[in-house]
Write a protein that holds these residues in place. Structure first.
Motif, PDB file in Angstrom:
ATOM      1  N   ALA A 138     -61.380  39.920 -29.223  1.00 13.23           N
ATOM      2  CA  ALA A 138     -59.775  39.585 -29.793  1.00 13.23           C
ATOM      3  C   ALA A 138     -59.783  40.499 -31.222  1.00 13.23           C
ATOM      4  O   ALA A 138     -58.787  40.952 -31.226  1.00 13.23           O
ATOM      5  CB  ALA A 138     -60.080  38.040 -30.206  1.00 13.23           C
ATOM      6  N   VAL A 139     -60.770  40.665 -31.959  1.00 16.02           N
ATOM      7  CA  VAL A 139     -60.479  41.415 -33.089  1.00 16.02           C
ATOM      8  C   VAL A 139     -60.260  42.874 -32.840  1.00 16.02           C
ATOM      9  O   VAL A 139     -59.353  43.556 -33.488  1.00 16.02           O
ATOM     10  CB  VAL A 139     -62.027  41.176 -34.078  1.00 16.02           C
ATOM     11  N   ARG A 140     -60.879  43.530 -31.729  1.00 20.89           N
ATOM     12  CA  ARG A 140     -60.653  44.902 -31.384  1.00 20.89           C
ATOM     13  C   ARG A 140     -59.086  45.082 -31.097  1.00 20.89           C
ATOM     14  O   ARG A 140     -58.352  45.718 -31.320  1.00 20.89           O
ATOM     15  CB  ARG A 140     -61.474  45.353 -30.127  1.00 20.89           C
ATOM     16  N   VAL A 141     -58.646  43.885 -30.040  1.00 19.37           N
ATOM     17  CA  VAL A 141     -57.411  43.689 -29.854  1.00 19.37           C
ATOM     18  C   VAL A 141     -56.180  43.668 -30.938  1.00 19.37           C
ATOM     19  O   VAL A 141     -55.202  44.506 -30.831  1.00 19.37           O
ATOM     20  CB  VAL A 141     -57.063  42.742 -28.673  1.00 19.37           C
ATOM     21  N   LEU A 142     -56.640  42.761 -31.670  1.00 11.56           N
ATOM     22  CA  LEU A 142     -55.854  42.527 -32.949  1.00 11.56           C
ATOM     23  C   LEU A 142     -55.732  44.006 -33.983  1.00 11.56           C
ATOM     24  O   LEU A 142     -54.617  44.329 -34.368  1.00 11.56           O
ATOM     25  CB  LEU A 142     -56.651  41.432 -33.880  1.00 11.56           C
ATOM     26  N   ARG A 143     -56.731  44.652 -33.940  1.00  9.84           N
ATOM     27  CA  ARG A 143     -56.764  46.139 -34.650  1.00  9.84           C
ATOM     28  C   ARG A 143     -55.820  47.043 -34.053  1.00  9.84           C
ATOM     29  O   ARG A 143     -55.044  47.841 -34.459  1.00  9.84           O
ATOM     30  CB  ARG A 143     -58.272  46.506 -34.897  1.00  9.84           C
ATOM     31  N   GLU A 144     -56.065  46.916 -32.452  1.00  9.83           N
ATOM     32  CA  GLU A 144     -55.094  47.782 -31.753  1.00  9.83           C
ATOM     33  C   GLU A 144     -53.566  47.570 -31.836  1.00  9.83           C
ATOM     34  O   GLU A 144     -52.842  48.301 -32.196  1.00  9.83           O
ATOM     35  CB  GLU A 144     -55.521  47.917 -30.217  1.00  9.83           C
ATOM     36  N   ASN A 145     -53.361  46.467 -31.745  1.00 10.93           N
ATOM     37  CA  ASN A 145     -51.769  45.696 -32.019  1.00 10.93           C
ATOM     38  C   ASN A 145     -51.338  46.012 -33.271  1.00 10.93           C
ATOM     39  O   ASN A 145     -50.245  46.580 -33.467  1.00 10.93           O
ATOM     40  CB  ASN A 145     -51.784  44.191 -31.587  1.00 10.93           C
TER      41      ASN A 145
ATOM     42  N   VAL B  54     -59.005  40.149 -39.901  1.00  9.85           N
ATOM     43  CA  VAL B  54     -60.106  39.298 -40.355  1.00  9.85           C
ATOM     44  C   VAL B  54     -60.904  38.809 -39.243  1.00  9.85           C
ATOM     45  O   VAL B  54     -60.496  38.132 -38.646  1.00  9.85           O
ATOM     46  CB  VAL B  54     -59.925  38.142 -41.470  1.00  9.85           C
ATOM     47  N   GLN B  55     -62.198  39.402 -39.301  1.00  9.29           N
ATOM     48  CA  GLN B  55     -63.138  38.949 -38.139  1.00  9.29           C
ATOM     49  C   GLN B  55     -64.112  37.699 -38.743  1.00  9.29           C
ATOM     50  O   GLN B  55     -64.948  38.090 -39.587  1.00  9.29           O
ATOM     51  CB  GLN B  55     -64.010  39.980 -37.680  1.00  9.29           C
ATOM     52  N   GLN B  56     -63.605  36.435 -38.758  1.00 12.81           N
ATOM     53  CA  GLN B  56     -64.444  35.493 -39.229  1.00 12.81           C
ATOM     54  C   GLN B  56     -63.697  34.222 -38.669  1.00 12.81           C
ATOM     55  O   GLN B  56     -62.805  33.975 -38.167  1.00 12.81           O
ATOM     56  CB  GLN B  56     -64.026  35.325 -40.785  1.00 12.81           C
ATOM     57  N   SER B  57     -64.719  32.950 -38.731  1.00  7.32           N
ATOM     58  CA  SER B  57     -64.130  31.690 -38.214  1.00  7.32           C
ATOM     59  C   SER B  57     -63.220  31.365 -39.245  1.00  7.32           C
ATOM     60  O   SER B  57     -63.261  31.547 -40.410  1.00  7.32           O
ATOM     61  CB  SER B  57     -65.477  30.748 -38.203  1.00  7.32           C
ATOM     62  N   VAL B  58     -62.276  30.593 -38.654  1.00  4.30           N
ATOM     63  CA  VAL B  58     -60.857  30.037 -39.489  1.00  4.30           C
ATOM     64  C   VAL B  58     -61.442  29.236 -40.824  1.00  4.30           C
ATOM     65  O   VAL B  58     -60.904  29.406 -41.841  1.00  4.30           O
ATOM     66  CB  VAL B  58     -60.075  29.354 -38.378  1.00  4.30           C
ATOM     67  N   HIS B  59     -62.421  28.105 -40.598  1.00 10.66           N
ATOM     68  CA  HIS B  59     -62.741  27.327 -41.597  1.00 10.66           C
ATOM     69  C   HIS B  59     -62.999  28.103 -42.815  1.00 10.66           C
ATOM     70  O   HIS B  59     -62.684  27.854 -43.890  1.00 10.66           O
ATOM     71  CB  HIS B  59     -63.484  26.176 -41.173  1.00 10.66           C
ATOM     72  N   PRO B  60     -64.257  28.796 -42.913  1.00 10.00           N
ATOM     73  CA  PRO B  60     -64.763  29.562 -43.875  1.00 10.00           C
ATOM     74  C   PRO B  60     -63.820  30.529 -44.342  1.00 10.00           C
ATOM     75  O   PRO B  60     -63.620  30.657 -45.620  1.00 10.00           O
ATOM     76  CB  PRO B  60     -66.178  30.400 -43.220  1.00 10.00           C
ATOM     77  N   PHE B  61     -62.832  31.164 -43.552  1.00 14.37           N
ATOM     78  CA  PHE B  61     -61.771  32.128 -44.120  1.00 14.37           C
ATOM     79  C   PHE B  61     -60.781  31.416 -45.129  1.00 14.37           C
ATOM     80  O   PHE B  61     -60.469  31.651 -46.103  1.00 14.37           O
ATOM     81  CB  PHE B  61     -61.045  32.642 -43.036  1.00 14.37           C
ATOM     82  N   LEU B  62     -60.378  29.863 -44.565  1.00 13.40           N
ATOM     83  CA  LEU B  62     -59.435  29.070 -45.418  1.00 13.40           C
ATOM     84  C   LEU B  62     -60.253  28.833 -46.793  1.00 13.40           C
ATOM     85  O   LEU B  62     -59.619  28.687 -47.786  1.00 13.40           O
ATOM     86  CB  LEU B  62     -59.022  28.148 -44.678  1.00 13.40           C
TER      87      LEU B  62
END
Length: 185
Positions: A77-84, A101-109
């Motif tokens: 998904a992160v590869r596609v996000l960067r491409e988009n 950002v390549q990270q789980s949501v809860h730690p990111f928040l």
């Protein structure tokens, strides 16, 4: 999948090969129409959590958001996000503030900056209701007083449990998808 409207309208987006459930163009168009009627997009700092293709965050930028952060932990998904994001930058008429950002949501928040005006949570349907509730607790202190949060879940799932600082304004159902519109109390 494509950007529905705004300065990047009709720009094609890639979709991760597996592990995502892209929201239909029709559903996104209805949601963004509601957001625009609330004047919730222009100048907003946007979080697209469990971003997948990044369609929500990138559509927000196309419609006038100030910035977007696209968060997903899956490498594909992160590869596609960067491409988009690169596609959108190429189509932009000026600088574009979009971060992946390549990270789980809860730690990111837990370490994210406050001042979020618009947030999208589109977790996998099999993610537990408790997990979604914990994400909302972590997100709540980051929101501006006029922020809008959209949580996409299966229409068979219960309404998300909310901390006292958030209220459910309404739920819209689109086939098998329910979108909960949430705001600060």
């Amino acid at each position: 999948m494509r950007i529905v409207a705004g300065w990047a309208g009709s720009l094609q987006l890639a979709v991760p090969p597996e592990g995502t459930r892209p929201t239909s163009d029709r559903t996104r168009e209805a949601l963004f129409s509601m957001l625009e009627s609330r004047d919730a997009i222009g100048g907003a700092r946007v979080l697209d959590l469990y971003a997948g293709s990044g369609a929500f965050g990138l559509e927000s930028l196309s419609r006038g958001a100030a910035s977007a952060v696209l968060v997903d932990k899956a490498p594909r998904a992160v590869r596609v996000l960067r491409e988009n994001a690169a596609r959108l930058r190429k189509a932009a008429r000026g600088p574009l503030e979009v971060n992946v950002v390549q990270q789980s949501v809860h730690p990111f928040l837990a370490s994210a900056a406050s001042g979020v005006g618009l947030a999208f949570l589109d977790p996998p349907y099999d993610l537990s209701d408790e997990h979604v509730a914990a994400d909302l607790v972590a997100l709540a202190p980051l929101l501006t007083p006029e922020a809008v949060v959209l949580v996409e879940r299966s229409s068979r799932s219960p309404e998300p449990a909310l901390p006292a600082s958030l209220v459910l304004e309404r739920t819209r159902t689109y086939g098998d998808t329910a979108v909960h519109v949430i705001a600060p109390a």
